[in-house]
Design a protein around this motif. Sequence first.
Motif, short mmCIF file in Angstrom:
data_model
loop_
_atom_site.label_atom_id
_atom_site.label_comp_id
_atom_site.label_asym_id
_atom_site.label_seq_id
_atom_site.Cartn_x
_atom_site.Cartn_y
_atom_site.Cartn_z
N ASP A 37 0.82 -1.22 0.00
CA ASP A 37 0.00 0.00 0.00
C ASP A 37 0.85 1.26 0.00
OD1 ASP A 37 -2.26 -1.58 0.04
OD2 ASP A 37 -2.62 -1.34 2.19
N GLU A 38 1.98 1.21 0.71
CA GLU A 38 2.86 2.39 0.75
C GLU A 38 3.45 2.65 -0.63
OE1 GLU A 38 6.87 4.07 3.00
OE2 GLU A 38 6.02 2.12 3.58
N TYR A 40 2.04 1.88 -3.54
CA TYR A 40 0.98 2.43 -4.39
C TYR A 40 0.76 3.91 -4.06
CZ TYR A 40 -3.51 3.46 -6.48
OH TYR A 40 -4.50 4.06 -7.20
#
Length: 212
Positions: A37-38, A40
């Motif tokens: 997620d980081e 992205y």
Amino acid sequence: MTEPAPRRPARLSRWLAVALLALLALPGCTGTPPHGDELYASARQANLLFKEAVATLLVHVSDGSWQVQEYGDIPVDCHRGYAFSLHRTTYEGWTTDADGPTTADRLGDWLTARGWTTRPPARHADGEVVVEASDPALDVATLTIEIRGGAGRADAIGVGATSTCFDGDPAELTAILYPGWPDHPVAHEPLPVGELAGATPIFGFTEDGEPR
């Protein structure tokens, strides 16, 4: 179909402000490449800021839709991570009020006045005139403007750009943007074939194939 020119600069300013605030909210650099997620989140903001820098030029050239030759969302390998590359062209029938060399000189001066590093326009034997520039402060490593003239008028402009490098694995990021890549990527809505210069870009798809 175009939108009224006076509204465009405000739209771009709002877009840049949102992107900058989101970028400042990201976790600080830890010395290790981001993942999941980081990755992205950081890549989305990098893509927004890169495209906003190019969009400012596109709006200056033509306040309307541009043909999408290379959308600019797929990460490409660079020496320490990934980069983005995009390409846009004016629609057939588009014209400007000056010939190719004059248009090239004007665009070079416009970029220089805004802090870009530019090279003198290169004039080719086939009549094409090319302007090259860069601005690492805006994460634009290379910017190439190709101006093709016809009957004494510039009747087509292509704008290509490559970003600077960002930390992260391009293969991991591609798999996040296109779930199931490379073996079984999910079916998704097609990317735009034409786009207003100031439109907020798509950046990847969900597991259901919806644009993000």
